[in-house]
Write a protein that holds these residues in place. Structure first.
Motif, mmCIF file in Angstrom:
data_model
loop_
_atom_site.group_PDB
_atom_site.id
_atom_site.type_symbol
_atom_site.label_atom_id
_atom_site.label_comp_id
_atom_site.label_asym_id
_atom_site.label_seq_id
_atom_site.Cartn_x
_atom_site.Cartn_y
_atom_site.Cartn_z
ATOM 1 N N THR A 1 -32.660 51.676 -47.463
ATOM 2 C CA THR A 1 -33.897 50.986 -46.758
ATOM 3 C C THR A 1 -33.246 51.248 -45.232
ATOM 4 O O THR A 1 -33.913 51.432 -44.065
ATOM 5 N N LEU A 2 -31.889 51.197 -45.035
ATOM 6 C CA LEU A 2 -31.220 51.137 -43.731
ATOM 7 C C LEU A 2 -31.398 52.528 -43.437
ATOM 8 O O LEU A 2 -31.574 52.973 -42.104
ATOM 9 N N MET A 3 -31.164 53.709 -44.185
ATOM 10 C CA MET A 3 -31.283 54.985 -43.905
ATOM 11 C C MET A 3 -32.677 55.380 -43.610
ATOM 12 O O MET A 3 -32.945 56.159 -42.476
ATOM 13 N N HIS A 4 -33.539 54.796 -44.011
ATOM 14 C CA HIS A 4 -34.930 55.056 -43.636
ATOM 15 C C HIS A 4 -35.172 54.643 -42.430
ATOM 16 O O HIS A 4 -36.013 55.383 -41.745
ATOM 17 N N ARG A 5 -34.962 53.434 -42.067
ATOM 18 C CA ARG A 5 -35.204 53.001 -40.893
ATOM 19 C C ARG A 5 -34.686 53.662 -39.842
ATOM 20 O O ARG A 5 -35.220 54.116 -38.685
ATOM 21 N N ALA A 6 -33.332 54.273 -39.896
ATOM 22 C CA ALA A 6 -32.852 54.966 -38.853
ATOM 23 C C ALA A 6 -33.102 56.175 -38.619
ATOM 24 O O ALA A 6 -33.299 56.806 -37.582
ATOM 25 N N MET A 7 -33.684 57.069 -39.989
ATOM 26 C CA MET A 7 -33.986 58.230 -39.587
ATOM 27 C C MET A 7 -35.439 58.315 -39.182
ATOM 28 O O MET A 7 -36.032 59.166 -38.239
ATOM 29 N N ARG A 8 -36.578 57.131 -39.388
ATOM 30 C CA ARG A 8 -37.609 56.954 -38.485
ATOM 31 C C ARG A 8 -37.600 56.662 -37.116
ATOM 32 O O ARG A 8 -38.204 57.170 -36.338
#
Length: 155
Positions: free
Chosen positions: A9-16
């Motif tokens: 989830t943290l990677m998802h948010r960072a990439m968005r």
């Protein structure tokens, strides 16, 4: 109940967030140099706003190119709006960041891919899409670093 860090989830948010920042810079200053983007998104996702004829032509997924001609690029925390030319017909689009599947800038060989995953184990609402990481550091044996040339993969 054990707590853990939800890296997916943290990677998802960072990439968005990275996509949001890049598009925000382009909205403010234009595309620098040879940069251009291929953005693939889910046309069925909530809050996607495209013309009916585009939705009929691309009922599941659509790829847009931001390069030579685009207008009205505006970026918010939720997504971006842009007007693109389809056969000499300007069409406004609204694309939420959560609908984006891929973001590629071929001019610098950079790309992100977000993959949907349906999980029966984790049925938390809204948690069915994540940025996928194929291997964790614990799964991979430690070896010497290796430099790989991308030239052998080019056509």
């Amino acid at each position: 109940m054990t707590r853990s860090i939800d890296y997916g989830t943290l990677m998802h948010r960072a990439m968005r967030g990275l996509i949001q920042t890049v598009l925000g810079e382009v909205a403010e200053h234009g595309l620098p140099g040879a940069h251009h983007f291929f953005i693939t998104f889910d046309t069925r996702a909530d809050k996607v706003d495209i013309a009916d004829w585009l939705r009929q032509r691309y009922p599941e997924e659509m790829t847009i190119v931001i390069q030579h001609w685009f207008e009205n690029l505006h970026v918010t925390d939720e997504g971006f709006g842009i007007t693109l030319n389809f056969g000499n017909q300007p069409e406004p689009l609204w694309i939420p960041f959560d609908a984006v599947h891929t973001f590629v800038d071929p001019s610098v060989e950079f790309g992100l891919r977000f993959e949907s995953q349906d999980s029966d184990d984790d049925e938390e609402e809204g948690e069915d899409e994540e940025f996928e990481i194929s291997e964790t550091a614990e799964d991979k044996p430690r070896t010497e670093a290796e430099v790989v040339s991308l030239d052998k993969f080019r056509k």
